[in-house]
Scaffold this active site. Structure first.
Site, PDB file in Angstrom:
ATOM      1  N   MET A  53       0.795  -1.136   0.143  1.00  0.00           N
ATOM      2  CA  MET A  53      -0.022   0.053  -0.092  1.00  0.00           C
ATOM      3  C   MET A  53       0.895   1.218  -0.007  1.00  0.00           C
ATOM      4  O   MET A  53       1.010   2.011  -1.180  1.00  0.00           O
ATOM      5  CB  MET A  53      -0.954  -0.109   1.241  1.00  0.00           C
ATOM      6  N   CYS A  54       1.545   1.273   1.016  1.00  0.00           N
ATOM      7  CA  CYS A  54       2.474   2.731   1.180  1.00  0.00           C
ATOM      8  C   CYS A  54       1.474   4.128   1.332  1.00  0.00           C
ATOM      9  O   CYS A  54       0.547   4.009   0.830  1.00  0.00           O
ATOM     10  CB  CYS A  54       3.527   3.095   0.036  1.00  0.00           C
ATOM     11  N   GLY A  55       2.171   4.910   2.137  1.00  0.00           N
ATOM     12  CA  GLY A  55       1.645   6.334   2.207  1.00  0.00           C
ATOM     13  C   GLY A  55       2.527   7.334   2.062  1.00  0.00           C
ATOM     14  O   GLY A  55       3.824   7.251   2.136  1.00  0.00           O
TER      15      GLY A  55
ATOM     16  N   ARG B 289      -0.927   3.009   6.309  1.00  0.00           N
ATOM     17  CA  ARG B 289      -0.819   2.394   4.844  1.00  0.00           C
ATOM     18  C   ARG B 289       0.581   1.689   5.009  1.00  0.00           C
ATOM     19  O   ARG B 289       0.872   1.180   3.815  1.00  0.00           O
ATOM     20  CB  ARG B 289      -0.706   3.623   3.994  1.00  0.00           C
TER      21      ARG B 289
END
Lengths: 297, 225
Positions: A1-3, A32
Site C-alpha cells: 500500500m504505502c503512504g 498505509r
C-alpha cells in the site's frame, strides 16, 4: 500500500513549521505502511555550502568524523549527529572529494542524500518513532516529502526505505510497484548509472536522475517516465527548488492534492491534509492519470 | 436531530448507533460532524434514516447501504456507496475512484465530478453524476443506469454486459463492446425520472445513450488473445 505526503510552501512564513506539518501528515498515513518511514526536507540555502546526509547503525561511528573530514579535504567541515544519521556540512563544490573521503574514513557509512539543501532521514519503524528519533518536527524548510512503507519489493531495511536520492538535491517517493525495474536497472547500468539496492523505486529515482543528467527538465523526465516505466506508480519528487507529482495511466494508487496561496500539498488520502491551515477553502483535487504536475519556487 | 461527533466518539460507536436503528425508529435525522476524511463512515445501514456527513470522507463511505439516505456535505474518497442495495447517497462535492461499484440498487448522486471506474460492475444501481467521470467508468456494468451530465473519460463501458449509459458531453473513447445506441422514448422517460430525482437541471434530449453490442456474450475465438 504505502503512504506518501508532500508539502511545497509558497508562503515563507510557514517555513519554520515545515517539519511539524509534514510529520503530522505522515503519522496520519501510518496505517498505509508500518515497515519503514522517511522524510526529505529542503532547508535554507546557505550560500557556498553543501551537505551530505550519512547513516551508520552505530552513531558512535561518527565520533571525530568532522575533524577527520576537515583534515582530509583541507577545508572547514562540521558534522551534526542525529541518532543514526549525521549531516556533514562542507563547502560547495567539494562534494565528490567528500564522498571519496567518507568512503575511506567510514566505509560502513551509507549516503542518504547529497546536495546544497536536501537532508534525508529514514529508518525501519513507524513514522511517529522515526520523526521523534530525528527531531523532524523542529526542521524548517521550503518543501519536503515523506513516505511510510509497506514493502512489496526488496528487503525491509534502512536502505530500502524511501525517499530515494540518486542525484544532487533530488529525491523520490513511490507508492506502487514497477514491473520492468530489472531490465531498466540493466539498461541504466550500461549507461553508467548504478543503484545501491534491489528496490524498484530506486530504479525510478535513478531513471529520472539519468534523464536530467541528459539535460531534461524534471517535468520532461517525468513525461519520459510515463513511457519507460511499466507498472503502478504514484510518484512525488523533489528537486532543489521544485516539487512534482505523476501517476501511471491506470492510476490505481490513490492521490489527493490541495492548493492554497500558502502551499501545495500531497497526500495518499485526504485525511493526511485535514490539519493544514486553510484546508477548508483549498482547491482539492485528484491528479489525473498520466499527467505531470510540477511547481517551482 | 441527533448529532454525532466522529472525532470525539469514534467510528465504531457511530456505525453501531446507526446500524442499531430499526425500521420504525423515531430518530430519523442524523448529523455526523468532524469526519476529517475518515474511512467507512455510515456503512451497512438498514433503516429509513437520513444521515448528513458534514465534511469530506475517506474510503467506502455509505457502503452496503439499504434504505438510508446519506448525504456527504463535502467530497468522498474511493468506493463511496459501494455495493448499495437501496436508499440514496448524495455527494455534494467530488467522488474518488469506483463510486457506486457493484451496487445492486438505490440512487447515487454526485454533484461534482467522479473519478475513474465510476459504476464498475454495477448490478442495478442508478448513478447520476453532474460533472465528469474518469476512465473505465461502468466497466463490466451488468444492470442499472449511469447518467453523466459532463464528459466521460477513456474506455467508457468497457466489457459492458447490460446497463444503460447516458452521457451529455464528450466521450473520450468507448471500451470493448460498448456502442452508441438509439435514444427511444422509454429511455428519455427513464432519464427524465433520474434527473428529477437527483434534482439536476438538464434536458434528457441533450444526452446520448450507450450500451452493450452483446458481442462478448458468447465465446468467440477471435476475441481470445
Amino acid at each position: 500500500m504505502c503512504g506518501i505526503v508532500g508539502l511545497f510552501l509558497k508562503d515563507k512564513a510557514l517555513e519554520p513549521r515545515l517539519g511539524e506539518m509534514l510529520t503530522d501528515m505522515l503519522i496520519t498515513m501510518t496505517d498505509r505502511g508500518p515497515d519503514s518511514a522517511g522524510i526529505a526536507v529542503y532547508s535554507e540555502d546557505r550560500e557556498g555550502r553543501a551537505k551530505l546526509t550519512v547513516q551508520a547503525d552505530d552513531p558512535g561511528r561518527f565520533d571525530g568524523l568532522g575533524d577527520e573530514m576537515a583534515q582530509a579535504l583541507g577545508c572547514d567541515v562540521t558534522v551534526r549527529v542525529k541518532d543514526t544519521h549525521a549531516v556533514v556540512d562542507l563547502p560547495e563544490g567539494r562534494m565528490a572529494e567528500a564522498r571519496l573521503a567518507l568512503k575511506e574514513l567510514r566505509p560502513e557509512a551509507r549516503v542518504m542524500s547529497a546536495g546544497e539543501v536536501i537532508e534525508i532521514y529514514k529508518e525501519v519503524g513507524l513514522p511517529g518513532d522515526v520523526a521523534k528519533r530525528f527531531d523532524i518536527p523542529n526542521l524548517a524548510g521550503s518543501h519536503g516529502i515523506g513516505h511510510t512503507r509497506m514493502a512489496t519489493e526488496s528487503a525491509v531495511t534502512t536502505m530500502g526505505a524511501h525517499p530515494f536520492s540518486t542525484g544532487a538535491d533530488q529525491c523520490l517517493v513511490h507508492n506502487g510497484s514497477l514491473s520492468n525495474h530489472n531490465s531498466l536497472r540493466r539498461e541504466l547500468a550500461r549507461e553508467g548509472v548504478s543503484v545501491e539496492t534491489r528496490n524498484d523505486s530506486e530504479v525510478a529515482a535513478a531513471y529520472l536522475t539519468w534523464k536530467m543528467q541528459q539535460g531534461h527538465s524534471l517535468g520532461d523526465a517525468l513525461e519520459a517516465g510515463l513511457d519507460d516505466l511499466d507498472g503502478f506508480f504514484t510518484f512525488v519528487v523533489g528537486t532543489k527548488d521544485g516539487f512534482g507529482v505523476v501517476r501511471d495511466p491506470i492510476a490505481c494508487k490513490p492521490a489527493v492534492m490541495a492548493e492554497t496561496d500558502q502551499y501545495v500539498a500531497f497526500g495518499s488520502e485526504y485525511r493526511a491534509l485535514v490539519n493544514l491551515p486553510g484546508i477548508e477553502d483549498a482547491r482539492v483535487w485528484e491528479p489525473e492519470p498520466a499527467t505531470v504536475y510540477f511547481w517551482k519556487h | 436531530m441527533q448529532t454525532f461527533d466522529l472525532e470525539a466518539n469514534g467510528l465504531r460507536a457511530l456505525n453501531e448507533a446507526l446500524q442499531a436503528q430499526s425500521q420504525h425508529t423515531n430518530e430519523i435525522a442524523w448529523e455526523v460532524v468532524n469526519p476529517r476524511g475518515s474511512h467507512a463512515i455510515a456503512v451497512g445501514l438498514d433503516a429509513p434514516i437520513e444521515v448528513t456527513v458534514k465534511g469530506s470522507t475517506g474510503y467506502y463511505c455509505a457502503g452496503m447501504n439499504k434504505q438510508a439516505t446519506i448525504t456527504v456535505d463535502g467530497s468522498a474518497g474511493p468506493g463511496v456507496a459501494e455495493n448499495m442495495m437501496s436508499g440514496a447517497v448524495i455527494v455534494e462535492g467530488d467522488a474518488s475512484q469506483y463510486a457506486g461499484a457493484t451496487g445492486h440498487g438505490g440512487l447515487l448522486v454526485i454533484k461534482g465530478n467522479a473519478s475513474s471506474r465510476c459504476g464498475i460492475s454495477m448490478k442495478g444501481i442508478d448513478i447520476v453524476v453532474q460533472g465528469n467521470v474518469g476512465h473505465m467508468s461502468a466497466f463490466m456494468a451488468q444492470k442499472g443506469n449511469l447518467v453523466v451530465c459532463g464528459d466521460a473519460g477513456d474506455a467508457l463501458g468497457d466489457s459492458i454486459y447490460e446497463a444503460r449509459l447516458f452521457v451529455r458531453g464528450e466521450v473520450k473513447s468507448l471500451g470493448a463492446d460498448c456502442i452508441e445506441k438509439e435514444m427511444r422514448p422509454e429511455h428519455l422517460e427513464i432519464l427524465r425520472g433520474l434527473l428529477e430525482r437527483s434534482e439536476i437541471d438538464a434536458k434528457p434530449e441533450e444526452f446520448r445513450r450507450y450500451g452493450s453490442a452483446r458481442k462478448l456474450y458468447n465465446f468467440n475465438i477471435d476475441n481470445a488473445y
